[in-house]
Design an enzyme around this catalytic site. Structure first.
Site, PDB file in Angstrom:
ATOM      1  CD  GLU A  50      -8.083  14.229   9.282  1.00  0.00           C
ATOM      2  OE1 GLU A  50      -7.772  14.094  10.227  1.00  0.00           O
ATOM      3  OE2 GLU A  50      -9.049  14.089   8.938  1.00  0.00           O
ATOM      4  CG  ASN A  76      -9.964   6.961   3.758  1.00  0.00           C
ATOM      5  OD1 ASN A  76     -10.043   6.003   3.751  1.00  0.00           O
ATOM      6  ND2 ASN A  76      -8.640   7.937   3.507  1.00  0.00           N
ATOM      7  CB  CYS A 104      13.567  -2.141   4.096  1.00  0.00           C
ATOM      8  SG  CYS A 104      11.290  -3.062   4.046  1.00  0.00           S
ATOM      9  CB  CYS A 157      12.489  -7.742   9.457  1.00  0.00           C
ATOM     10  SG  CYS A 157      11.443  -6.795   9.369  1.00  0.00           S
ATOM     11  CB  CYS A 171      -7.159   0.210   5.551  1.00  0.00           C
ATOM     12  SG  CYS A 171      -8.232   0.796   6.755  1.00  0.00           S
ATOM     13  CB  CYS A 205       7.283  -8.773   3.473  1.00  0.00           C
ATOM     14  SG  CYS A 205       7.588  -6.546   3.599  1.00  0.00           S
ATOM     15  CB  CYS A 226      13.754  -9.276   2.325  1.00  0.00           C
ATOM     16  SG  CYS A 226      13.541  -8.662   3.487  1.00  0.00           S
ATOM     17  CD  GLN A 284      -4.331   6.265   1.918  1.00  0.00           C
ATOM     18  OE1 GLN A 284      -3.813   5.335   2.561  1.00  0.00           O
ATOM     19  NE2 GLN A 284      -6.285   5.851   1.961  1.00  0.00           N
TER      20      GLN A 284
END
Length: 371
Positions: free
Chosen positions: A261, A303, A87, A11, A330, A14, A3, A211
């Site tokens: 939800e 979740n 990107c 940037c 997560c 990552c 990258c 997701q």
């Protein structure tokens, strides 16, 4: 993945880019196991890996520069735009769309919002891509002032790019680090993007959560469905159900499924998908998942966001009749805290799913049974 943005310091998102991909996954598994601590008998299934590049189905791009020469990417520490249109996390199809969107910004005179001076209209450009290559595009604006110009020039974009099937404007007038506001104005005939996941076409509205990695999300839903089929529940409660990914995958003959939800839009989308599939025993309820309705469910799927379930919902689960719990997390730290607050359940199996290559983040699914 190579990258140029990372290599020249433009940037640093990552954070694990210099780490070989196999080593990234191994480190995530080790981190998750260490954070969760000692759970006797917990079996770890092989991790689910991802394509290391081109896997993101979403581009969340801060807009900087000028209307004539906008930057689509991130803001530097001084609040000025850094362009990241190529990107490597985005698919070639999404990369090819971004110049057309930048051109629309100029033709419609959508002045990028300048953070230091607090002036301008266009804050963010949000793009979601389906596996079929269709796109949902959102313009996050400070006010409705630019809407007439956006409506005027939008038909040219839609004619040139038939892959753009849903366009909306989100109004976010406040000067603070909030990505979007509550008001959404849909500018196209279609209001949802169809996203095929396994054999189910989910409907995503502009404000629907989904997701970031469609392929890994499909594996997550397959894993949950396999665990559910093992215990063969009669009633399933899916908390934080979003557009129904888990609930719809867990549907089966003779099995009642209820998803909860807080987003009305997500509930409407999930209900539409259930109707298209002819699932009469699957229903969705708009409500706060932290205070679930009375339920006789013998399987509960959760979740939650990164903060986890919290003490009140954990206490509700302890009192519930549910014999089985599937927890998709997560954030391992909040998961570990919640597991400690669920002493009636034993963690039997866990599987890490690498939803976010090139970073230290991941998803982990855990199967828990009542002691």
């Amino acid at each position: 993945m190579r990258c140029g943005y990372f290599e020249d310091g433009r940037c640093g998102s990552c954070t694990e880019l210099r780490t070989p991909y196999d080593a990234q996954v191994a480190a995530k598994v080790e981190h998750c196991r260490r954070v969760l601590g000692d759970h006797p008998g917990l079996a770890w299934l092989p991790p689910v890996t991802s394509r290391p590049s081109g896997f993101r189905n979403k581009a969340k791009m801060a807009v900087g520069g000028t209307a004539e020469r906008p930057t689509l990417g991130i803001l530097d520490p001084h609040g000025h735009g850094t362009d990241l249109r190529t990107c490597g996390l985005y698919s070639p199809r999404m990369q090819a769309l971004l110049p057309a969107l930048a051109d629309l910004v100029g033709r419609a005179g959508l002045t990028p919002y300048d953070v230091p001076s607090r002036r301008g209209e266009l804050k963010h450009l949000l793009v979601t891509e389906s596996p079929d290559g269709e796109h949902l595009v959102r313009f996050v604006l400070r006010s409705s002032e630019a809407l007439p110009r956006l409506r005027k020039h939008l038909p040219a974009l839609l004619a040139a790019r038939p892959d753009v099937v849903v366009v909306s404007a989100n109004l976010q007038p406040e000067h603070k680090a909030v990505l979007e506001g509550p008001e959404e104005v849909v500018l196209t005939e279609r209001s949802t993007l169809r996203v095929a996941v396994n054999d189910i076409a989910l409907h995503l509205g502009p404000q629907s959560f989904f997701q970031t990695n469609t392929e890994v999300a499909a594996a997550l839903y397959r894993q949950a469905a396999a665990w559910a089929d093992e215990v063969a529940p009669t009633d399933v409660l899916d908390l934080y159900c979003g557009v129904g990914g888990f609930a719809l995958h867990l549907a089966a003959p003779g099995r009642r499924v209820l998803g909860v939800e807080v987003s009305d839009q997500a509930v409407a989308s999930a209900t539409t998908t259930a109707a298209e599939l002819g699932l009469r025993d699957v229903a969705f309820l708009a409500g706060d998942a932290t205070t679930p309705p009375d339920s006789a469910a013998d399987l509960v799927v959760v979740n939650p966001p990164r903060r986890g379930l919290g003490p009140e919902l954990c206490a509700w689960l302890e009192r519930s009749p549910a014999r089985t719990l599937i927890y998709s997390s997560c954030r391992a730290e909040s998961l570990a805290r919640d597991l400690a607050a669920l002493p009636s359940y034993v963690a039997e199996r866990a599987r890490l799913l690498d939803m976010f290559p090139q970073t230290g983040h991941y998803e982990v699914a855990v199967l828990l049974r009542r002691r």
